[in-house]
Design a protein around this motif. Structure first.
Motif, PDB file in Angstrom:
ATOM      1  N   LEU A  42       0.828  -1.201   0.000  1.00 21.89           N
ATOM      2  CA  LEU A  42       0.000   0.000   0.000  1.00 21.89           C
ATOM      3  C   LEU A  42       0.870   1.263   0.000  1.00 21.89           C
ATOM      4  O   LEU A  42       0.811   2.063  -0.928  1.00 21.89           O
ATOM      5  CB  LEU A  42      -0.920  -0.003   1.223  1.00 21.89           C
ATOM      6  N   PHE A  43       1.694   1.421   1.032  1.00 24.00           N
ATOM      7  CA  PHE A  43       2.409   2.682   1.198  1.00 24.00           C
ATOM      8  C   PHE A  43       3.543   2.826   0.181  1.00 24.00           C
ATOM      9  O   PHE A  43       3.720   3.886  -0.423  1.00 24.00           O
ATOM     10  CB  PHE A  43       2.950   2.785   2.624  1.00 24.00           C
ATOM     11  N   GLY A  44       4.274   1.754  -0.028  1.00 23.53           N
ATOM     12  CA  GLY A  44       5.408   1.837  -0.931  1.00 23.53           C
ATOM     13  C   GLY A  44       4.997   2.094  -2.366  1.00 23.53           C
ATOM     14  O   GLY A  44       5.648   2.838  -3.081  1.00 23.53           O
ATOM     15  N   LEU A  45       3.910   1.470  -2.792  1.00 15.07           N
ATOM     16  CA  LEU A  45       3.523   1.617  -4.188  1.00 15.07           C
ATOM     17  C   LEU A  45       2.613   2.817  -4.411  1.00 15.07           C
ATOM     18  O   LEU A  45       2.851   3.614  -5.299  1.00 15.07           O
ATOM     19  CB  LEU A  45       2.859   0.339  -4.684  1.00 15.07           C
ATOM     20  N   THR A  46       1.565   2.958  -3.603  1.00 13.72           N
ATOM     21  CA  THR A  46       0.613   4.041  -3.876  1.00 13.72           C
ATOM     22  C   THR A  46       0.943   5.329  -3.150  1.00 13.72           C
ATOM     23  O   THR A  46       0.424   6.374  -3.501  1.00 13.72           O
ATOM     24  CB  THR A  46      -0.813   3.652  -3.458  1.00 13.72           C
ATOM     25  N   GLY A  47       1.764   5.256  -2.097  1.00 17.42           N
ATOM     26  CA  GLY A  47       2.053   6.452  -1.325  1.00 17.42           C
ATOM     27  C   GLY A  47       0.967   6.814  -0.327  1.00 17.42           C
ATOM     28  O   GLY A  47       1.076   7.829   0.339  1.00 17.42           O
ATOM     29  N   TYR A  48      -0.073   5.997  -0.216  1.00 14.92           N
ATOM     30  CA  TYR A  48      -1.111   6.265   0.789  1.00 14.92           C
ATOM     31  C   TYR A  48      -0.604   5.764   2.137  1.00 14.92           C
ATOM     32  O   TYR A  48      -0.385   4.573   2.314  1.00 14.92           O
ATOM     33  CB  TYR A  48      -2.418   5.547   0.424  1.00 14.92           C
TER      34      TYR A  48
END
Ligand SMILES: Nc1ncnc2c1ncn2[C@@H]1O[C@H](COP(=O)(O)OP(=O)(O)OP(=O)(O)O)[C@@H](O)[C@H]1O
Ligand SMILES: [Mg+2]
Lengths: 251, 343, 399
Positions: free
Chosen positions: C62-68
């Motif tokens: 989630l965080f690494g790819l989308t930045g959310y």
């Protein structure tokens, strides 16, 4: 009936009337230029076409369907691609990946969950992307990070990303601003070539009159949010109202 | 009726703390565009300023009690705070008793200094980085600050009483014409609310009536334009950060008698204060204050026995629930401005 | 191999080898030696390495790819734990159904929370996820006590139904097992002064971790993963390119929630107990720290980060001032005291301080985490290695 029909569009930002009663009809497979001084509302008009803004009143029909109330991705899926005034690309991705994303969007629609297959097993799409990059002379840059390129290259990449989708209508917002003369001429040639080869309608905003007169079949002059005249390039050239719009009352 | 007033009063002290922290968060966010996860730590450090000062004031040494000896014949010793020797016994005792309010004077320079150092030393370098990075680095800073406090002050809450004049409760209901004994309210909570009101008023007056405040407000509305006018806003924003730190610190100082300070109180308040800021509208100062009090009072209503009987557990989740509903229906919060972190 | 290109395949292989031989790598010091306290090769800690590795791998999707940036991911871990324990209580002590239910329940939970939270982005998204997680925590602690066990947590009892298992033998509460192999059982192997422990639970969790890692590589290299990176890079461009970003982010959110549920289910399988504190926001913060520390957006980073933090938590927090004094005994007395006093705040109970400082330094100077650090070091030594080189990135967990 043109492929794009804009009727009585109004848009206000607070006290500013950005668009006032804009009517515009773009015939299929033509190139239509929209010119006008800074702040005339040209970009605002494009924003109303791609779902970034919703006009206060009026209607926008594309290919017989209304675009109003649709989201940007739905409008793109209808066949409208847009190049922005400031380059909008995927800076963290490579040039090749930038090209593949519109290819996927064209092939699979607005959402598809290909979570397992590798991107690079998509040979068909990769060929399409490479071919398009070849056409804009950027194939050698395909492994570069998009953010690390020059502004002119970013613009060309963005245009290639739009063209690879084979849109019915291509909207260009100052596509040659910030480009070197040679690149500008290449862009003109590319657009001319594409127009000959494919069925494509182009609406272009441009301050560079060389580009406008090389490409456009019809020109609309916008000033303070309202179209002043719409005519062929020949007739626009010496038109007193156009001079007035650009140079102010004194002219 | 009296029950309602009582709940409103009960919500005021927490609401005041929320409002003060949220005010500082909003000042920092609105002016500097930075999401400061270390703001709760500033509140906590403020509280420990009070602890520190009261310890400093009670520093004592052993003095022989004249005329008395223990069974070995040695003079009997007694602890006497140094302050007795400076100001005399009765004034000295009074000063120790008033340590918490006196800590305000102590906390203001300390907090401003911490705020300025934080901004110049760390935050400055994160203006241009993504909000996620700002959250992360200030989150790390919050951990560091609270661990430092834990190291020096221990993990247990440290009781820090109010001046004895303010200990105890009074019959607020009787004052406003209710039957006696219906609305009993502790003095210090009223003091805290009044203090918060004064601070909030002072901050608003400062922003409203000084040229400094005018520039800051203009900067909050449109940073670039103000920069173009040739006004050095960066320096003003540093001062702004110091001010916001001081507001959070003072909120912490005065909160110590209500809740004995511990090292993680800042984080506890921070999470809720962020929710408050978002409910009030990111970047809106009146929104932050309004939402702070509203949520404080709402929380107190949700804790009523009658309410819990109908919806069990509502007191635990009411603030989050309100935040979720507000965020989904009014993305800009109660009083948020257009264009502030829209996405 | 397995549909991976050479680089990714060798990365997977190295991780697999490290994980398989971890009981050796992590116990480099002989029993009874002064350094033995730095051995990390005991089952409890090794299990945590791989389980938190799974948690961080999922968070990174989630965080690494989308930045959310989600600040509420621990909620899914907690939900997974509860689901697994319930499965042990109601169905049987076999870990497979427990883990499957944990993943499904966490996925559904993530779908609901994600659907709502993803209507906002940026800081608002972070606050929404935080709010949901704190709500879950508060509810688990209070009203939902019949389901969650409240403050004491959810535990097994002798009289649980366990409809699929035979009548309980003897008076003991049964333990989680995989078709007869009890998770807690271990064999030990003494080689000279060295003692190596091989634990069933560890190897079971390790195999699942390798599968999760493999799946995350495939996701990273897939069109889906590319779209997620495009969302982080320029969401507006994605929308004007005809793609609907919301189902992509929601899918990423649900997948990472399921990873968290898997981690929670495994935790409950190792020790059949679930408590609300697993959902507290500090637990959500911890997975953020792990991911950033290791290298957000990289394949191996989250695993490294999880390993490092769990190692620090267990080892650094065990050092006390006596140990420091023995280490620095070679120094002159006065100097010894000074050095010990200087180091003391950072060890033992102070390990969180060390963690906070390291984390800040990483965010400030090394946004790419350990992986970037490894790359910089290898470039410094002039070795011809490219980005994402698996070698320098994976040698670290063996420390
Ligand atoms: N989102 C907005 N909110 C408020 N005002 C806006 C907004 N977008 C555009 N405007 C205003 O509307 C007017 C028209 O802007 P627009 O960008 O359409 O001009 P333009 O013709 O594209 O000019 P240029 O040649 O400089 O690109 C300008 O005065 C601009 O400031
Ligand atoms: Mg424009």
């Amino acid at each position: 009936m043109g492929i794009l029909e804009v009727k009585d569009v109004n848009k206000r930002f607070g006290g500013l009337q950005a668009l006032g009663n804009v009517n515009l009809s773009v015939a299929e497979n033509t190139c239509h230029a929209i010119i006008g001084p800074n702040g005339a509302g040209k970009s605002t008009l494009l924003n109303c076409l791609v779902g970034k803004l919703i006009p206060d009143t009026g209607s926008v029909m594309f290919d017989g369907q209304s675009v109003l109330g649709r989201t940007p991705f739905e409008i793109n899926q209808m066949g409208i691609s847009r190049v922005f005034q400031t380059p909008e690309i995927f800076g963290d991705l490579t040039v090749m990946e930038n090209m593949l994303i519109p290819c996927f969007a064209k092939r699979d629609g607005s959402f598809a969950l290909h979570g397992i297959r590798s991107v690079f097993s998509e040979t068909g799409l990769r060929e399409q992307a490479e071919q398009m990059l070849e056409e804009v002379n950027m194939l050698d840059k395909r492994h570069m990070h998009a953010a690390s390129m020059s502004r002119g290259d970013k613009r060309r990449l963005e245009m290639a990303m739009c063209l690879v989708q084979k849109p019915k209508l291509l909207l260009l917002d100052e596509p040659t601003a910030g480009m070197a003369r040679a690149d500008t001429n290449n862009t003109i040639d590319l657009l001319k070539e594409i127009k000959e080869k494919r069925n494509i309608t182009i609406a272009i905003i441009e301050h560079d009159m060389h580009v406008v007169f090389s490409l456009a079949e019809r020109i609309t002059v916008l000033a303070q949010g309202t179209p002043l005249v719409e005519d062929t390039p020949e007739n626009i050239k010496g038109h007193p109202k156009v001079k007035e719009a650009y140079l102010g009352e004194a002219a | 009726m009296d029950a309602i007033i009582l709940q409103i009063l009960n919500g005021l002290d927490k609401g005041s703390a929320y409002a003060l922290i949220a005010l500082g968060l909003t000042l920092i966010f609105g002016t500097l565009g930075v999401v400061n996860f270390a703001h709760g730590a500033l509140f906590m450090i403020g509280a420990f300023c009070a602890v520190t000062l009261s310890r400093l004031l009670s520093l004592s040494h052993e003095v022989a009690v004249p005329g008395s000896v223990d069974f070995l014949g040695n003079p009997q010793m007694r602890d006497v705070p140094y302050i007795y020797e400076i100001f005399g016994e009765s004034l000295g005792a009074g000063i120790i008793d008033w340590a918490v309010p006196l800590s305000i004077l102590f906390a203001i320079p300390v907090m401003i200094a911490i705020g300025v150092i934080m901004e110049r030393g760390l935050i400055k370098h994160f203006y241009k980085r993504p909000h996620a990075d700002q959250i992360l680095v200030t989150f790390g800073l919050a951990i560091v600050l609270q661990e430092i406090i834990k190291y020096y002050y221990g993990a247990n809450p440290i009781p820090t009483p109010a001046p004895s004049a303010f200990i105890g409760s009074f019959d607020f209901g009787a004052l406003i014409g209710f039957e006696a004994g219906q609305i009993i309210y502790p003095y210090w909570r009223l003091v805290y609310f009044a203090f918060a009101a004064v601070i909030i008023g002072a901050v608003f007056a400062f922003l409203q009536f000084t040229t400094f405040g005018m520039v800051v407000r203009a900067g909050m509305a449109d940073r670039e334009t103000v920069g173009l006018l040739g006004i050095n806003i960066d320096k003003r924003f540093t001062i702004m950060f110091g001010l916001a730190a001081a507001v959070a610190g003072l909120a912490g100082v005065m909160y110590t008698p209500i809740n004995s300070p511990n090292y993680h109180m800042g984080m506890d308040f921070l999470v809720l204060s962020f929710v408050v800021v978002v409910v009030g509208g990111m970047g809106s100062l009146p929104g932050a204050v309004l939402a702070g009090f509203l949520l404080g009072i709402l929380e107190s209503f949700a804790s009523m026995r009658e309410v819990i009987a109908i919806i069990p557990g509502i007191n635990q989740v009411i603030i989050y629930l309100v935040a979720i509903i507000i965020l989904l229906t009014r993305p800009r919060g109660l009083m948020g401005r257009k264009g502030v972190m829209e996405d | 191999m397995f549909g991976l290109d050479k680089k990714d395949a060798s990365l997977l292989l190295i991780v697999a080898v490290l994980v398989a031989f971890a009981p050796f790598f992590l116990n480099p010091f002989p029993e009874g030696s002064a350094m033995a306290q730095f051995n990390a090769g005991y089952p409890d800690l090794m299990q945590r390495f791989v389980i938190f590795g799974i948690f961080a791998i999922g968070f990174n999707i989630l965080f690494g790819l989308t930045g959310y940036l989600s600040f509420g991911h621990a909620a899914f871990l907690g939900v997974g734990s509860y689901a697994a324990v319930w499965m042990f209580k109601l169905l049987s002590m076999n870990v497979i159904p427990a883990i499957i239910l944990a993943v499904i329940v966490a996925g559904i939970f993530a779908l609901i929370i994600g659907y709502v939270s993803l209507r906002r982005s940026g800081i608002y998204f972070s606050i929404l996820t935080l709010a949901f997680a704190q709500m879950s925590f508060a509810l688990a602690y209070s009203v939902l006590t019949p389901i969650t066990g409240g403050e004491t947590g959810l535990q097994l009892a002798l009289n649980d139904p366990r409809i699929l298992s035979a009548a309980t033998t003897g008076g003991n509460i049964p333990v989680p097992a995989l078709f007869g192999f009890e998770m807690r059982s271990s064999t030990q192997w003494a080689v000279g002064d060295w003692l190596f422990t091989f634990n069933v639970g560890y190897y079971f969790a390790a195999i699942i971790m390798l599968c999760s890692f493999y799946l995350s590589i495939r996701i990273f290299r897939s069109p889906f993963g590319m779209m997620l990176r495009a969302i982080k890079s320029n969401q507006q461009r994605l929308n004007y390119t005809g793609l609907n970003s919301r189902p992509y982010t929601l899918a990423a959110f649900v997948i990472s929630g399921m990873y968290a549920g898997l981690a929670g289910g495994l935790m409950a399988s190792m020790d059949p107990l679930a408590g609300a504190e697993r959902m507290f926001w500090t637990a959500s913060g911890e997975v953020v720290l792990m991911t950033i520390l290791g290298g957000v957006g990289t394949l191996i980073g989250p695993v490294l980060g999880a390993g490092l933090i769990k190692y620090m938590e267990n080892i650094i927090s065990k050092i006390n001032s006596d140990i420091l004094h023995t280490w620095f005994a070679f120094l002159p007395d006065g100097l010894e005291d000074v050095v010990v006093t200087l180091i003391y705040p950072f060890i033992g109970k102070g390990w969180h301080l060390t963690l906070g400082i390291v984390f800040m330094l990483v965010v400030i100077f090394l946004p790419g985490g350990l992986v970037e650090g490894g790359q910089r070091v290898s470039r410094l030594f002039g070795r011809k290695k490219k980005a994402h080189d698996p070698k320098n990135a994976t040698t670290e967990p063996a420390e």
